[in-house]
Design an enzyme around this catalytic site. Structure first.
Site, PDB file in Angstrom:
ATOM      1  N   LEU A 517      27.341  12.947  16.079  1.00  0.00           N
ATOM      2  CA  LEU A 517      26.534  13.754  16.999  1.00  0.00           C
ATOM      3  C   LEU A 517      27.089  13.717  18.417  1.00  0.00           C
ATOM      4  O   LEU A 517      26.895  14.641  19.206  1.00  0.00           O
ATOM      5  CB  LEU A 517      25.087  13.242  17.017  1.00  0.00           C
ATOM      6  CG  LEU A 517      24.312  13.353  15.702  1.00  0.00           C
ATOM      7  CD1 LEU A 517      22.933  12.716  15.851  1.00  0.00           C
ATOM      8  CD2 LEU A 517      24.178  14.814  15.288  1.00  0.00           C
ATOM      9  N   GLY A 518      27.766  12.621  18.752  1.00  0.00           N
ATOM     10  CA  GLY A 518      28.331  12.500  20.095  1.00  0.00           C
ATOM     11  C   GLY A 518      28.955  11.129  20.281  1.00  0.00           C
ATOM     12  O   GLY A 518      28.771  10.215  19.479  1.00  0.00           O
ATOM     13  N   ARG A 519      29.716  11.005  21.390  1.00  0.00           N
ATOM     14  CA  ARG A 519      30.350   9.732  21.715  1.00  0.00           C
ATOM     15  C   ARG A 519      30.115   9.417  23.188  1.00  0.00           C
ATOM     16  O   ARG A 519      30.093  10.316  24.027  1.00  0.00           O
ATOM     17  CB  ARG A 519      31.857   9.774  21.439  1.00  0.00           C
ATOM     18  CG  ARG A 519      32.203   9.904  19.964  1.00  0.00           C
ATOM     19  CD  ARG A 519      33.715   9.867  19.743  1.00  0.00           C
ATOM     20  NE  ARG A 519      34.044  10.044  18.323  1.00  0.00           N
ATOM     21  CZ  ARG A 519      34.095   9.053  17.454  1.00  0.00           C
ATOM     22  NH1 ARG A 519      33.834   7.811  17.859  1.00  0.00           N
ATOM     23  NH2 ARG A 519      34.393   9.273  16.189  1.00  0.00           N
ATOM     24  N   SER A 522      29.411   3.477  25.249  1.00  0.00           N
ATOM     25  CA  SER A 522      28.955   2.325  24.470  1.00  0.00           C
ATOM     26  C   SER A 522      29.127   2.518  22.971  1.00  0.00           C
ATOM     27  O   SER A 522      28.820   1.613  22.198  1.00  0.00           O
ATOM     28  CB  SER A 522      27.479   2.040  24.781  1.00  0.00           C
ATOM     29  OG  SER A 522      26.686   3.189  24.544  1.00  0.00           O
ATOM     30  N   GLY A 523      29.603   3.700  22.549  1.00  0.00           N
ATOM     31  CA  GLY A 523      29.831   3.901  21.126  1.00  0.00           C
ATOM     32  C   GLY A 523      29.506   5.305  20.660  1.00  0.00           C
ATOM     33  O   GLY A 523      29.060   6.158  21.439  1.00  0.00           O
ATOM     34  N   VAL A 525      27.558   8.140  18.040  1.00  0.00           N
ATOM     35  CA  VAL A 525      26.239   8.365  17.457  1.00  0.00           C
ATOM     36  C   VAL A 525      26.393   9.250  16.226  1.00  0.00           C
ATOM     37  O   VAL A 525      27.077  10.280  16.268  1.00  0.00           O
ATOM     38  CB  VAL A 525      25.281   9.037  18.466  1.00  0.00           C
ATOM     39  CG1 VAL A 525      23.903   9.202  17.844  1.00  0.00           C
ATOM     40  CG2 VAL A 525      25.197   8.221  19.748  1.00  0.00           C
ATOM     41  N   ASP A 633      23.346   4.860  33.731  1.00  0.00           N
ATOM     42  CA  ASP A 633      24.248   5.922  33.251  1.00  0.00           C
ATOM     43  C   ASP A 633      23.466   7.214  33.006  1.00  0.00           C
ATOM     44  O   ASP A 633      23.545   7.808  31.930  1.00  0.00           O
ATOM     45  CB  ASP A 633      24.963   5.479  31.978  1.00  0.00           C
ATOM     46  CG  ASP A 633      26.202   6.325  31.687  1.00  0.00           C
ATOM     47  OD1 ASP A 633      26.670   7.021  32.611  1.00  0.00           O
ATOM     48  OD2 ASP A 633      26.697   6.297  30.552  1.00  0.00           O
TER      49      ASP A 633
END
Length: 803
Positions: A517-519, A522-523, A525, A633
């Site tokens: 779904l996204g980056r 922190s990592g 998804v 963030d």
């Protein structure tokens, strides 16, 4: 319930007992035998009064501060009525309350240090018991009370709880805070019930009204008993002849009298259907008459709600903290040329150097000019001119009923440019417990039928006898049986929506982490579907090391219990070997950047909803959480859109997870995003909630313009400055000059003119304040929400949008 002694019943009775009573056992136990304890880590380790009205146990969240407390079982917010350790919270792990063999009830922290204990080191103590009155008592084998919480109230008085010369109600420090505050309710040395502000700078009595005195307030100090009480019907009576009745007077209603953190004493009634509290009486009908509420030099004004404001020539000392009041913008000496700025219908109570009657205003001003100690004078026109020379400015308020003005002494160079307009208004946080105001009676209303002391003694005694009989029967039947761990774990699993997932379970749900779904920093998804068919977003944390699963659990459980409609809900986590994953609710419209910086654009109504909702979510994190959270963030990628484009902030709390035991530089590397980072990151200054305010300001400007403001402007082949820098440089002077021509120039052209001019102007004004380089000049998120709410309904007034 964990106890040190747990004799067993025969096995056949054990089976029958759990079939019939296991679901309600932990809810109905109202006593703790000597030699037993309650653990902070077990939510079922509680005492509940037999009538289910009160619960006693540890109040707190996860790894945060916890208090041994008594609260209302059925109130929506679990309203606390008593705390043993309000100023010394214990750790959320390893702490416990024990009734020791020597008869003392002792609260210990994770390191076994004693935080609080009763003064009952008598071996006669046999049990601790929570009564239906909300009173926690220690009893001997004959049922005699040897110690009771009613003798040590915090901020709340309950029906039939006697209030005496040796007791005092002390307010909380603020919303979401439980330590002792500045407002007190007590019997003073004149035997009169009193409300007093006892702050770091001054102490000042404000109720009964000091201008009226004891007898003018219908009180008497010709008594020495100093005792007060209110009964089950809502009638209050004091030995100084002060009395009142609840507006909903009658039996069968749960009530409490609380010294609120805004300085007002209020009587509340519980609405059993909603779990919310209704105010049925309050001492201060004019909130601005509460002393100390706005701090030194500040003025309380009604707009129409009470707000704090700085007078001309002054500015807020610490934005967001009105206890610090206002500070002068000037340096004043007796040798400079001085003048006065008049502020009408404003007065400051007390600190009079001199009081003179029947003189002119000019003479009064001359007195102040000739006295170097004078900072202002108050002049009243009430038939005869009254002059009050002030050495300090405390307890300021503005009222249309005040027949006079305050004249502030300022340097002549300042006075020429200062207008008598109150600046820097900010709302005073009222009690969050009060939801409805019901025809409040005057503080001096008399009771048609006085409280009968004999009746009260009889009532309390009868209740006590009944409770002893019922408790004794319950002890004989159920008291010696301990609940098996399997039953406790099952009960906790059913009642908790936040849980630990197995890695294999999440791997299957995401089809081996197939759909990204996204980056982020922190990592990544991934989209997943759980066994119960819930669609979730699974985030794999990268570059994070932990000492063990228990540490990760302690930190994540705190985040998992934070809930707000504008924050993405966390359903659970996984911590197996090196795997660290977080499970969130799934947002069908994904993140804001995918709509704002692409061909598909959001309408203005949705954009304003995103700006306001995001502000509410951040305000909750900064001001209302038990443990305040700094996001670190804030950017469009971390603002997700739910049904009807309701915004929800994601990744909150990850800065705390990522930086456990780390340095500020590490925090910057992990959490910062270029273009949204506040200047203090680069300057290596301490990180506060103001970094989120800065990032939020950038985001809402992007909402207006529809482009990335972090992009550099290229001229003659060289980077000149960022879009954000140029925007602020160009627009800020125009706003200061009250121009409006810039609005059409900066609004996203894809909106085709369909937007509210007033909302655009408000958002831009707020955003420019948010991106100030000096963090002390940035507003708090609470004040941002207030500003945006002022024009929330604008789009409803103009159709489709104002032009």
């Amino acid at each position: 319930m964990k106890t040190s002694a747990s004799p067993r019943f025969p096995s056949f009775f054990t089976v029958a007992f759990f079939l019939l009573f296991s679901s309600s056992f932990s809810e109905t136990r109202n006593f703790l035998p000597r030699g037993s304890s309650l653990s902070v880590e077990d939510d079922s380790d509680i005492l509940t009064s037999l009538d289910q009205t009160f619960t006693c146990g540890f109040y707190g969240m996860g790894d945060n501060a916890c208090w041994f407390s008594i609260w209302f079982t059925n109130s929506k917010e679990r309203t606390v009525v008593w705390m043993a350790n309000r100023d010394r919270p214990v750790n959320g792990q390893g702490s416990r309350i024990s009734l020791r063999p020597d008869g003392a009830m002792v609260l210990t922290d994770v390191d076994d240090s004693t935080i609080w204990e009763t003064n009952t080191t008598s071996t006669d103590v046999s049990r601790a018991e929570l009564l239906d009155t909300g009173n926690l008592v220690l009893k001997d084998t004959r049922g005699k009370i040897l110690w009771q919480s009613f003798d040590f109230p915090t901020d709340t008085l309950l029906p039939n709880q006697f209030f005496t010369k040796s007791t005092k109600l002390i307010s909380r420090l603020g919303r979401g805070m439980y330590s002792s505050g500045y407002f007190n309710f007590f019997f003073d040395n004149n035997n009169v019930l009193t409300l007093m502000y006892d702050g770091p700078d001054i102490s000042s009595i404000y109720w009964p009204d000091p201008d009226f005195g004891v007898f003018g307030s219908h009180r008497t100090n010709y008594n020495s008993s100093r005792v007060a009480v209110f009964d089950e019907m809502g009638n209050f009576l004091s030995s100084d002849e002060f009395q009142f009745s609840a507006s909903d007077m009658g039996f069968g209603i749960i009530r409490r009298l609380t010294m609120d953190y805004d300085g007002n004493l209020r009587l509340y009634s519980l609405n059993n259907e909603t779990g919310l509290w209704v105010t049925t009486w309050e001492a201060m009908l004019e909130q601005c008459k509460v002393h100390g509420i706005c701090g030194r030099n500040a003025i309380c004004v009604y707009t129409p709600k009470p707000k704090c404001s700085c007078p001309p020539g002054y500015e807020v000392t610490e934005p967001g903290n009105w206890h610090k009041g206002c500070k002068p913008k000037f340096n004043q000496t007796c040798s400079q040329e001085l003048t006065f700025v008049q502020v009408g219908q404003v007065d400051f109570y007390g600190f009079d150097l001199n009081y003179t009657q029947s003189i002119s205003r000019d003479t009064c001003s001359k007195f102040c000019l000739e006295d170097c100690r004078c900072v202002a004078f108050s002049y009243r026109l009430s038939g005869d001119g009254r002059c009050y020379i002030k050495s300090a400015l405390f307890n300021g308020y503005k009222s249309p009923n005040f027949p006079g003005s305050i004249y502030l002494k300022v340097p002549a160079s300042v006075g020429r440019y200062e207008s008598a307009i109150l600046s820097g208004t900010n709302p005073i946080c009222g009690s969050n417990d009060s939801t409805i105001m019901m025809g409040l009676p005057s503080m001096y209303d008399t009771i048609s039928k006085k409280v009968k002391w004999v009746y009260l003694y009889w009532f309390v005694s009868a209740i006590g006898v009944i409770e002893i009989l019922i408790a004794s029967a319950g002890w004989l039947l159920f008291g010696r049986h301990g609940v098996p761990d399997s039953v406790e774990e099952g009960y906790c699993a059913i009642t908790s929506q936040f849980r630990k997932f197995r890695y294999a379970e999440l791997k299957k749900a995401t089809m081996n982490f197939k759909e990204v779904l996204g980056r982020g920093g922190s990592g990544a998804v991934y989209k997943g579907v759980l066994a119960d068919e819930r669609v979730v977003a699974v985030k794999r944390l990268e570059g994070i090391s932990y000492q063990g699963e228990d540490v990760f659990w302690a930190e994540v459980s705190t985040i998992g219990q934070i809930y707000h409609m504008n924050l993405v809900r966390m359903w659970g986590f996984c911590a197996e070997a090196s795997h660290r994953l977080l499970v969130y609710e799934y947002m069908e419209h994904q993140s804001l950047d995918k709509h704002l910086f692409s061909r598909s654009s959001l309408g203005w109504k949705e954009r304003f909803k995103v700006a306001l909702g995001t502000a509410k979510g951040l305000a909750y994190l900064h001001h209302e959480c038990l443990e305040w959270v700094i996001h670190c963030d804030v950017k469009p990628e971390n603002i997700l859109l739910h049904t009807e484009f309701e915004p929800k902030i994601s990744d909150f709390g990850l800065a705390k997870l990522s930086n456990r035991g780390g340095s500020n530089s590490e925090l910057s590397r992990i959490r910062g995003t270029k273009g949204y980072m506040a200047p203090e990151w680069a300057l290596n200054l301490p990180i506060t909630a103001k970094v989120d305010v800065y990032s939020y300001g950038v985001v809402i400007l992007e909402i207006v313009k529809g482009i990335r403001l972090s992009n550099l402007i290229i001229e003659d082949g060289e980077a000149q400055e960022s879009e954000l820098t140029r925007f602020v440089r160009v627009v800020k002077p125009k706003i200061n000059c009250k121009e409006e021509s810039w609005i059409e120039e900066i609004v996203d052209q894809r909106l085709n003119g369909e937007y509210s001019r007033r909302q655009v102007m408000k958002i831009v004004e707020v955003a420019i304040c948010c991106v100030e380089e000096d963090r002390d000049q940035r507003p708090t998120m609470d004040s941002v929400v207030e500003a945006l709410l002022e024009c929330e309904d604008e789009s409803k007034i103009h159709s489709p949008y104002a032009q």
